[in-house]
Design an enzyme around this catalytic site. Structure first.
Site, PDB file in Angstrom:
ATOM      1  CB  VAL A  65      -0.996   0.029   1.187  1.00 57.10           C
ATOM      2  CG1 VAL A  65      -1.961  -1.139   1.123  1.00 57.10           C
ATOM      3  CG2 VAL A  65      -0.287   0.098   2.519  1.00 57.10           C
ATOM      4  CG  ASN A  91      -6.998  -4.998   7.965  1.00 52.91           C
ATOM      5  OD1 ASN A  91      -7.399  -4.858   9.119  1.00 52.91           O
ATOM      6  ND2 ASN A  91      -6.070  -5.887   7.642  1.00 52.91           N
ATOM      7  CE1 TYR A 151      -2.063   1.534  16.936  1.00 58.30           C
ATOM      8  CE2 TYR A 151      -0.897   0.777  14.975  1.00 58.30           C
ATOM      9  CZ  TYR A 151      -1.969   0.696  15.840  1.00 58.30           C
ATOM     10  OH  TYR A 151      -2.986  -0.218  15.600  1.00 58.30           O
TER      11      TYR A 151
HETATM   12  N1  LIG Z   1      -3.834  -6.193  16.666  1.00 57.41           N
HETATM   13  C1  LIG Z   1      -4.319  -5.161  17.351  1.00 57.41           C
HETATM   14  O1  LIG Z   1      -4.232  -5.063  18.590  1.00 57.41           O
HETATM   15  C2  LIG Z   1      -5.018  -4.054  16.600  1.00 57.41           C
HETATM   16  C3  LIG Z   1      -5.965  -3.281  17.285  1.00 57.41           C
HETATM   17  C4  LIG Z   1      -6.595  -2.235  16.602  1.00 57.41           C
HETATM   18  C5  LIG Z   1      -6.312  -1.996  15.276  1.00 57.41           C
HETATM   19  N2  LIG Z   1      -5.383  -2.763  14.638  1.00 57.41           N
HETATM   20  C6  LIG Z   1      -5.136  -2.482  13.226  1.00 57.41           C
HETATM   21  O2  LIG Z   1      -5.662  -3.574  12.459  1.00 57.41           O
HETATM   22  C7  LIG Z   1      -4.956  -3.659  11.199  1.00 57.41           C
HETATM   23  C8  LIG Z   1      -4.481  -5.080  10.991  1.00 57.41           C
HETATM   24  O3  LIG Z   1      -3.590  -5.380  12.056  1.00 57.41           O
HETATM   25  P1  LIG Z   1      -3.346  -6.876  12.587  1.00 57.41           P
HETATM   26  O4  LIG Z   1      -3.329  -6.797  14.054  1.00 57.41           O
HETATM   27  O5  LIG Z   1      -4.242  -7.816  11.887  1.00 57.41           O
HETATM   28  O6  LIG Z   1      -1.835  -7.043  12.071  1.00 57.41           O
HETATM   29  P2  LIG Z   1      -1.081  -8.278  11.419  1.00 57.41           P
HETATM   30  O7  LIG Z   1       0.350  -7.875  11.431  1.00 57.41           O
HETATM   31  O8  LIG Z   1      -1.496  -9.537  12.057  1.00 57.41           O
HETATM   32  O9  LIG Z   1      -1.617  -8.258   9.902  1.00 57.41           O
HETATM   33  C9  LIG Z   1      -1.375  -7.120   9.104  1.00 57.41           C
HETATM   34  C10 LIG Z   1      -1.359  -7.534   7.650  1.00 57.41           C
HETATM   35  O10 LIG Z   1      -1.101  -6.364   6.872  1.00 57.41           O
HETATM   36  C11 LIG Z   1      -0.063  -6.646   5.957  1.00 57.41           C
HETATM   37  N3  LIG Z   1       0.687  -5.426   5.625  1.00 57.41           N
HETATM   38  C12 LIG Z   1       1.558  -4.754   6.420  1.00 57.41           C
HETATM   39  N4  LIG Z   1       2.107  -3.727   5.748  1.00 57.41           N
HETATM   40  C13 LIG Z   1       1.577  -3.756   4.488  1.00 57.41           C
HETATM   41  C14 LIG Z   1       1.752  -2.971   3.326  1.00 57.41           C
HETATM   42  N5  LIG Z   1       2.641  -1.963   3.293  1.00 57.41           N
HETATM   43  N6  LIG Z   1       1.035  -3.271   2.222  1.00 57.41           N
HETATM   44  C15 LIG Z   1       0.176  -4.328   2.238  1.00 57.41           C
HETATM   45  N7  LIG Z   1      -0.037  -5.131   3.303  1.00 57.41           N
HETATM   46  C16 LIG Z   1       0.670  -4.831   4.415  1.00 57.41           C
HETATM   47  C17 LIG Z   1       0.818  -7.684   6.648  1.00 57.41           C
HETATM   48  O11 LIG Z   1       1.594  -8.399   5.709  1.00 57.41           O
HETATM   49  C18 LIG Z   1      -0.229  -8.534   7.338  1.00 57.41           C
HETATM   50  O12 LIG Z   1      -0.700  -9.566   6.501  1.00 57.41           O
HETATM   51  C19 LIG Z   1      -3.816  -2.630  11.302  1.00 57.41           C
HETATM   52  O13 LIG Z   1      -4.207  -1.442  10.635  1.00 57.41           O
HETATM   53  C20 LIG Z   1      -3.703  -2.358  12.805  1.00 57.41           C
HETATM   54  O14 LIG Z   1      -3.186  -1.083  13.080  1.00 57.41           O
HETATM   55  C21 LIG Z   1      -4.749  -3.797  15.245  1.00 57.41           C
HETATM   56  C1  LIG Z   2       0.624  -1.253  22.237  1.00 60.72           C
HETATM   57  C2  LIG Z   2      -0.390  -1.124  21.128  1.00 60.72           C
HETATM   58  C3  LIG Z   2      -0.938  -2.477  20.711  1.00 60.72           C
HETATM   59  C4  LIG Z   2      -1.790  -2.612  19.697  1.00 60.72           C
HETATM   60  C5  LIG Z   2      -2.264  -1.429  18.919  1.00 60.72           C
HETATM   61  C6  LIG Z   2      -3.735  -1.557  18.674  1.00 60.72           C
HETATM   62  O1  LIG Z   2      -4.188  -0.599  17.749  1.00 60.72           O
HETATM   63  C7  LIG Z   2      -4.546  -1.504  19.938  1.00 60.72           C
HETATM   64  C8  LIG Z   2      -4.769  -0.349  20.637  1.00 60.72           C
HETATM   65  C9  LIG Z   2      -5.620  -0.559  21.823  1.00 60.72           C
HETATM   66  C10 LIG Z   2      -5.935   0.266  22.771  1.00 60.72           C
HETATM   67  C11 LIG Z   2      -5.618   1.650  22.868  1.00 60.72           C
HETATM   68  C12 LIG Z   2      -6.055   2.216  24.029  1.00 60.72           C
HETATM   69  C13 LIG Z   2      -5.919   3.636  24.343  1.00 60.72           C
HETATM   70  C14 LIG Z   2      -6.405   3.976  25.581  1.00 60.72           C
HETATM   71  C15 LIG Z   2      -6.364   5.357  26.158  1.00 60.72           C
HETATM   72  O2  LIG Z   2      -6.132   6.328  25.190  1.00 60.72           O
HETATM   73  C16 LIG Z   2      -7.689   5.732  26.856  1.00 60.72           C
HETATM   74  O3  LIG Z   2      -7.756   7.117  26.900  1.00 60.72           O
HETATM   75  C17 LIG Z   2      -8.970   5.184  26.227  1.00 60.72           C
HETATM   76  C18 LIG Z   2      -9.098   5.408  24.776  1.00 60.72           C
HETATM   77  C19 LIG Z   2     -10.207   5.960  24.176  1.00 60.72           C
HETATM   78  C20 LIG Z   2     -11.356   6.624  24.923  1.00 60.72           C
HETATM   79  C21 LIG Z   2     -12.684   6.009  24.560  1.00 60.72           C
HETATM   80  C22 LIG Z   2     -13.251   5.269  25.757  1.00 60.72           C
HETATM   81  O4  LIG Z   2     -12.570   4.322  26.217  1.00 60.72           O
HETATM   82  O5  LIG Z   2     -14.323   5.656  26.203  1.00 60.72           O
END
Ligand SMILES: NC(=O)c1ccc[n+]([C@@H]2O[C@H](COP(=O)([O-])OP(=O)(O)OC[C@H]3O[C@@H](n4cnc5c(N)ncnc54)[C@H](O)[C@@H]3O)[C@@H](O)[C@H]2O)c1
Ligand SMILES: CC/C=C\C[C@H](O)/C=C/C=C\C=C\C=C\[C@@H](O)[C@@H](O)C/C=C\CCC(=O)O
Length: 257
Positions: A65, A91, A151
């Site tokens: 991407v 995603n 992030y």
């Molecule tokens: N895991 C969590 O705690 C969490 C929580 C909230 C949001 N997210 C978000 O969800 C999405 C997916 O994360 P995940 O946890 O499934 O991660 P993951 O690492 O398990 O999977 C991510 C996928 O994206 C692909 N990817 C990475 N960079 C890329 C690029 N430049 N082009 C195309 N594909 C690419 C990877 O190869 C992999 O298959 C991300 O945007 C992440 O920020 C994750």
């Molecule tokens: C270390 C990061 C691991 C994975 C990244 C992934 O995107 C997950 C993120 C998960 C949680 C983030 C939490 C943030 C919490 C604090 O900012 C707190 O203020 C609550 C956040 C939002 C307010 C909304 C609410 O809870 O009512």
């Protein structure tokens, strides 16, 4: 929106949340184009899905991407193969505070690049048939995670971009809905690797654990919420927060308040 016959594109489809999104869209009747930079993961998933759904329901394309050229080629191949695009799930994402410029390039710039190139095929004003775009943000897009400030910034940016595009689309007649998916921690490879990816903020790992202790989702729980944002046509401009004990559409301050 019923999904039978609809064409979906999922970035980062090879693993984790993207893989679960791909599977739930297939289960509900869509055809899915899997885009991922990880060719091994993408091909392996395509092979498994072929056995379950037949070869005609999916297409895997190796696509970074960060590359406008690869995204353009992927969308061209998608339209040639399936005739159009109805659903886009932005995603793909990483968490790596050691590589913060790359994080911005993938998590935010990548979402914008893929969205703008998809509009060329989805926008009703340019011959598209409309549809829906769901961007995978995070709970870290709604509140700060002290151990990964960049992030956090990328995910705040994804939510702002999503909400602005939803308003622009509605006002312009694009026929496309835009929504953000904001899950808390989810058990995936990204989550498993975080302790090595906090960089200069690694000393804040313990503080982060306190947030993690509030609960970790599984990928299927996230995919169910994605399906809601895709199929409920009243959803436009929404940020759906997903925690282990609750799901909530976030309300944001308005200028007129
Ligand atoms: N895991 C969590 O705690 C969490 C929580 C909230 C949001 N997210 C978000 O969800 C999405 C997916 O994360 P995940 O946890 O499934 O991660 P993951 O690492 O398990 O999977 C991510 C996928 O994206 C692909 N990817 C990475 N960079 C890329 C690029 N430049 N082009 C195309 N594909 C690419 C990877 O190869 C992999 O298959 C991300 O945007 C992440 O920020 C994750
Ligand atoms: C270390 C990061 C691991 C994975 C990244 C992934 O995107 C997950 C993120 C998960 C949680 C983030 C939490 C943030 C919490 C604090 O900012 C707190 O203020 C609550 C956040 C939002 C307010 C909304 C609410 O809870 O009512």
């Amino acid at each position: 929106m019923a999904l039978n016959g609809k064409i979906a594109v999922v970035t980062g489809a090879g693993l984790g949340i993207g893989k679960a999104i791909t599977e739930i869209l297939l289960r509900n009747g869509a055809k899915v184009v899997l885009l991922d930079v990880n060719e091994t993961a993408g091909k392996s998933l395509k092979e498994a899905l072929d056995k379950q759904y037949g070869q005609e329901r999916t297409l895997f394309l190796n696509c970074d991407v960060e590359s406008e050229e690869q995204i353009k080629a992927a969308f061209q191949k998608t339209v040639e193969t399936f005739g159009g695009i109805d659903i886009l799930c932005n995603n793909a994402g990483i968490l790596n505070e050691n590589e913060w410029e790359r994080s911005i390039s993938i998590n935010l710039v990548g979402v914008i690049k893929v969205t703008y190139l998809a509009l060329e095929h989805m926008n009703k004003l340019t011959g598209g048939r409309g549809g829906v775009i769901v961007n995978t943000a995070s709970l870290a897009g709604l509140g700060p995670l002290l151990s990964c400030p960049v992030y956090t910034a990328t995910k705040h940016g994804v939510i702002g971009f999503t909400r602005a595009m939803a308003a622009a689309s509605a006002a312009s007649g694009y026929g496309i809905r835009f929504n953000a998916l904001c899950p808390t921690f989810v058990q995936t490879d990204l989550f498993s690797a975080i302790l090595d990816r906090l960089g200069q903020f690694s000393h804040l790992a313990d503080a982060t654990q306190k947030y993690i202790d509030t609960g970790v989702l599984n990928v299927s729980q996230v995919a169910e919420c994605l399906l809601k944002l895709v199929t409920d046509e009243t959803n436009n401009g929404e940020a759906l927060m997903v925690k282990t004990d609750m799901r909530k559409y976030v309300t944001f301050p308005t200028i007129t308040q």
